[in-house]
Motif scaffolding. Structure first.
Motif, PDB file in Angstrom:
ATOM      1  N   VAL A   1     -33.134  -7.500 -11.462  1.00 20.16           N
ATOM      2  CA  VAL A   1     -31.981  -6.561 -11.499  1.00 20.16           C
ATOM      3  C   VAL A   1     -32.190  -5.838 -12.769  1.00 20.16           C
ATOM      4  O   VAL A   1     -32.016  -4.370 -12.515  1.00 20.16           O
ATOM      5  N   ALA A   2     -33.262  -5.802 -13.556  1.00 23.27           N
ATOM      6  CA  ALA A   2     -33.748  -5.169 -14.760  1.00 23.27           C
ATOM      7  C   ALA A   2     -34.637  -4.033 -14.016  1.00 23.27           C
ATOM      8  O   ALA A   2     -34.587  -2.729 -14.357  1.00 23.27           O
ATOM      9  N   TYR A   3     -35.694  -4.635 -13.534  1.00 17.63           N
ATOM     10  CA  TYR A   3     -36.759  -3.701 -12.970  1.00 17.63           C
ATOM     11  C   TYR A   3     -35.496  -2.813 -12.156  1.00 17.63           C
ATOM     12  O   TYR A   3     -36.229  -1.337 -12.475  1.00 17.63           O
ATOM     13  N   GLU A   4     -34.384  -3.393 -11.116  1.00 14.96           N
ATOM     14  CA  GLU A   4     -34.344  -2.284 -10.668  1.00 14.96           C
ATOM     15  C   GLU A   4     -33.416  -0.694 -11.510  1.00 14.96           C
ATOM     16  O   GLU A   4     -33.474   0.069 -10.811  1.00 14.96           O
ATOM     17  N   LEU A   5     -32.560  -1.826 -12.302  1.00 12.60           N
ATOM     18  CA  LEU A   5     -32.338  -1.246 -12.887  1.00 12.60           C
ATOM     19  C   LEU A   5     -32.879   0.176 -14.033  1.00 12.60           C
ATOM     20  O   LEU A   5     -32.107   1.565 -13.691  1.00 12.60           O
ATOM     21  N   PHE A   6     -33.022  -0.712 -14.605  1.00  5.15           N
ATOM     22  CA  PHE A   6     -33.950   0.551 -15.586  1.00  5.15           C
ATOM     23  C   PHE A   6     -35.220   0.918 -14.714  1.00  5.15           C
ATOM     24  O   PHE A   6     -34.720   2.761 -15.442  1.00  5.15           O
ATOM     25  N   SER A   7     -35.919   1.434 -13.903  1.00  2.05           N
ATOM     26  CA  SER A   7     -36.382   1.951 -13.540  1.00  2.05           C
ATOM     27  C   SER A   7     -35.693   3.078 -12.762  1.00  2.05           C
ATOM     28  O   SER A   7     -36.039   4.506 -13.206  1.00  2.05           O
ATOM     29  N   ARG A   8     -35.008   3.373 -11.968  1.00  2.04           N
ATOM     30  CA  ARG A   8     -33.731   4.361 -11.836  1.00  2.04           C
ATOM     31  C   ARG A   8     -33.098   4.672 -12.849  1.00  2.04           C
ATOM     32  O   ARG A   8     -32.344   6.221 -12.534  1.00  2.04           O
ATOM     33  N   ARG A   9     -32.268   4.231 -13.893  1.00  2.00           N
ATOM     34  CA  ARG A   9     -31.441   4.598 -14.429  1.00  2.00           C
ATOM     35  C   ARG A   9     -32.119   5.107 -15.935  1.00  2.00           C
ATOM     36  O   ARG A   9     -30.918   5.994 -16.737  1.00  2.00           O
ATOM     37  N   GLY A  10     -32.700   4.590 -16.696  1.00  2.00           N
ATOM     38  CA  GLY A  10     -32.943   4.512 -17.644  1.00  2.00           C
ATOM     39  C   GLY A  10     -32.344   3.565 -18.337  1.00  2.00           C
ATOM     40  O   GLY A  10     -31.909   2.365 -17.771  1.00  2.00           O
ATOM     41  N   VAL A  11     -32.401   2.827 -19.913  1.00  2.00           N
ATOM     42  CA  VAL A  11     -32.321   1.948 -20.858  1.00  2.00           C
ATOM     43  C   VAL A  11     -31.057   2.059 -21.441  1.00  2.00           C
ATOM     44  O   VAL A  11     -30.003   1.330 -21.205  1.00  2.00           O
ATOM     45  N   ARG A  12     -30.121   3.204 -21.552  1.00  2.00           N
ATOM     46  CA  ARG A  12     -29.164   3.438 -22.639  1.00  2.00           C
ATOM     47  C   ARG A  12     -27.523   3.269 -21.452  1.00  2.00           C
ATOM     48  O   ARG A  12     -27.050   2.465 -21.211  1.00  2.00           O
ATOM     49  N   ASP A  13     -28.381   3.813 -20.061  1.00  2.00           N
ATOM     50  CA  ASP A  13     -26.843   3.882 -18.573  1.00  2.00           C
ATOM     51  C   ASP A  13     -26.691   2.638 -18.178  1.00  2.00           C
ATOM     52  O   ASP A  13     -25.915   2.316 -17.601  1.00  2.00           O
ATOM     53  N   VAL A  14     -27.973   1.432 -18.666  1.00  2.00           N
ATOM     54  CA  VAL A  14     -27.458   0.618 -18.239  1.00  2.00           C
ATOM     55  C   VAL A  14     -27.214  -0.872 -19.086  1.00  2.00           C
ATOM     56  O   VAL A  14     -27.627  -1.013 -19.768  1.00  2.00           O
TER      57      VAL A  14
ATOM     58  N   PHE B   1     -39.621  -5.314 -18.725  1.00  2.00           N
ATOM     59  CA  PHE B   1     -39.601  -5.070 -17.632  1.00  2.00           C
ATOM     60  C   PHE B   1     -41.158  -4.424 -17.920  1.00  2.00           C
ATOM     61  O   PHE B   1     -41.483  -3.678 -16.788  1.00  2.00           O
ATOM     62  N   LEU B   2     -40.625  -3.557 -18.986  1.00  2.00           N
ATOM     63  CA  LEU B   2     -42.097  -2.807 -18.582  1.00  2.00           C
ATOM     64  C   LEU B   2     -43.305  -4.012 -18.629  1.00  2.00           C
ATOM     65  O   LEU B   2     -44.448  -2.793 -17.798  1.00  2.00           O
ATOM     66  N   GLU B   3     -43.537  -4.548 -19.295  1.00  2.00           N
ATOM     67  CA  GLU B   3     -44.911  -5.969 -18.829  1.00  2.00           C
ATOM     68  C   GLU B   3     -45.347  -5.423 -17.590  1.00  2.00           C
ATOM     69  O   GLU B   3     -46.011  -4.910 -16.674  1.00  2.00           O
ATOM     70  N   GLN B   4     -43.621  -5.456 -16.496  1.00  2.00           N
ATOM     71  CA  GLN B   4     -43.796  -5.444 -15.850  1.00  2.00           C
ATOM     72  C   GLN B   4     -44.255  -5.104 -14.376  1.00  2.00           C
ATOM     73  O   GLN B   4     -44.805  -4.950 -13.751  1.00  2.00           O
ATOM     74  N   ARG B   5     -43.266  -3.774 -15.040  1.00  2.00           N
ATOM     75  CA  ARG B   5     -44.090  -2.680 -14.332  1.00  2.00           C
ATOM     76  C   ARG B   5     -45.110  -1.972 -14.643  1.00  2.00           C
ATOM     77  O   ARG B   5     -46.257  -1.484 -13.683  1.00  2.00           O
ATOM     78  N   ASP B   6     -45.732  -2.200 -15.764  1.00  2.00           N
ATOM     79  CA  ASP B   6     -47.963  -2.570 -15.743  1.00  2.00           C
ATOM     80  C   ASP B   6     -48.184  -2.941 -14.750  1.00  2.00           C
ATOM     81  O   ASP B   6     -49.108  -2.289 -14.057  1.00  2.00           O
ATOM     82  N   GLN B   7     -47.687  -4.240 -14.828  1.00  2.00           N
ATOM     83  CA  GLN B   7     -48.991  -4.779 -13.350  1.00  2.00           C
ATOM     84  C   GLN B   7     -48.394  -4.564 -12.136  1.00  2.00           C
ATOM     85  O   GLN B   7     -49.097  -4.184 -11.250  1.00  2.00           O
ATOM     86  N   VAL B   8     -46.708  -4.546 -12.013  1.00  2.00           N
ATOM     87  CA  VAL B   8     -46.308  -3.536 -10.324  1.00  2.00           C
ATOM     88  C   VAL B   8     -47.289  -2.921  -9.809  1.00  2.00           C
ATOM     89  O   VAL B   8     -47.603  -2.216  -8.959  1.00  2.00           O
ATOM     90  N   TRP B   9     -46.870  -1.752 -10.646  1.00  2.00           N
ATOM     91  CA  TRP B   9     -47.255  -0.610 -10.647  1.00  2.00           C
ATOM     92  C   TRP B   9     -48.022   0.593 -11.435  1.00  2.00           C
ATOM     93  O   TRP B   9     -49.066   0.742 -10.479  1.00  2.00           O
ATOM     94  N   THR B  10     -48.539  -0.024 -12.461  1.00  2.00           N
ATOM     95  CA  THR B  10     -49.934   0.686 -12.923  1.00  2.00           C
ATOM     96  C   THR B  10     -50.903  -0.390 -12.355  1.00  2.00           C
ATOM     97  O   THR B  10     -52.269   0.655 -11.802  1.00  2.00           O
ATOM     98  N   VAL B  11     -51.040  -1.608 -12.006  1.00  2.00           N
ATOM     99  CA  VAL B  11     -51.826  -2.046 -11.922  1.00  2.00           C
ATOM    100  C   VAL B  11     -52.198  -2.484 -10.389  1.00  2.00           C
ATOM    101  O   VAL B  11     -53.437  -2.178  -9.983  1.00  2.00           O
ATOM    102  N   ASP B  12     -51.251  -3.180 -10.156  1.00  2.00           N
ATOM    103  CA  ASP B  12     -51.272  -2.771  -8.438  1.00  2.00           C
ATOM    104  C   ASP B  12     -50.944  -1.834  -7.395  1.00  2.00           C
ATOM    105  O   ASP B  12     -51.927  -1.572  -6.731  1.00  2.00           O
ATOM    106  N   ALA B  13     -50.865  -0.866  -7.802  1.00  2.00           N
ATOM    107  CA  ALA B  13     -50.124   0.543  -7.556  1.00  2.00           C
ATOM    108  C   ALA B  13     -50.754   1.310  -7.633  1.00  2.00           C
ATOM    109  O   ALA B  13     -52.026   1.437  -6.574  1.00  2.00           O
TER     110      ALA B  13
END
Length: 186
Positions: free
Chosen positions: A12-25, A55-67
């Motif tokens: 849930v955090a991945y979806e919300l933070f990647s779309r809306r940022g931190v402060r809005d969630v 979330f940032l750690e997961q984003r690094d793996q999913v987006w930066t490294v894998d994608a």
């Protein structure tokens, strides 16, 4: 939705933070959307900042490294082709309906460089530069660290331009990237 509560919260955090940022969630929204009790949430993540770091750690793996890196390596057979393929990956990403820009840039700008989340974003952006520098070294380019810093400006600039609505930003950056490669050849 993942079965275990920590994974559900992070999804849930991945979806919300990647779309809306931190402060809005808010934490209450994260708890409600992940279907966990408040105590369960805080058992896994003692603070919202702890969740953002995960979330940032997961984003690094999913987006930066894998994608990005993974796809660029599949699309190019040489380090130079792989560098240029980064912008092909970006071009596909920029055209997606769910294009959400770069979470590292977004959180850095949202929180500022002095905030721990801003600093974490700076660290993850440096890791991206590290991937580029490694490819530059493999390609035998001159001054690979300087090259990676300039290349990263093209990456970040194309993301911002795509966020503004320029769907051709990746192609424009790729053209400039070709010039940068030639500038760094012996």
């Amino acid at each position: 939705m993942p079965a275990d509560s920590r994974s559900r919260i992070l999804a849930v955090a991945y979806e919300l933070f990647s779309r809306r940022g931190v402060r809005d969630v808010g934490v209450n929204e994260l708890i409600e959307r992940s279907g966990v009790a408040k105590a369960t949430f805080y058992r896994h993540f003692p603070s919202k900042d702890a969740l953002v770091l995960a979330f940032l750690e997961q984003r690094d793996q999913v987006w930066t490294v894998d994608a990005i890196v993974g796809q660029a390596k599949l699309r190019g057979t040489t380090p130079t082709e792989q560098l240029l393929a980064i912008f092909d990956v970006f071009g596909d990403w920029f055209l997606r309906d769910d294009f959400e820009a770069c979470s590292f840039i977004n959180i850095l700008l949202e929180m500022g460089p002095a905030h721990p989340l801003g600093q974490a974003s700076i660290d993850y952006l440096a890791r991206i530069r590290g991937h580029v520098q490694a490819l530059a070294e493999q390609a035998g380019l001159d001054r690979p660290e300087d090259f990676a810093r300039s290349w990263h400006i093209l990456m970040k600039g194309s993301i911002v331009s795509a966020t503004e609505g320029d769907t051709q930003a990746a192609k424009r950056a790729q053209q400039m990237a070709g010039w940068l490669i030639e500038h760094h050849r012996s």
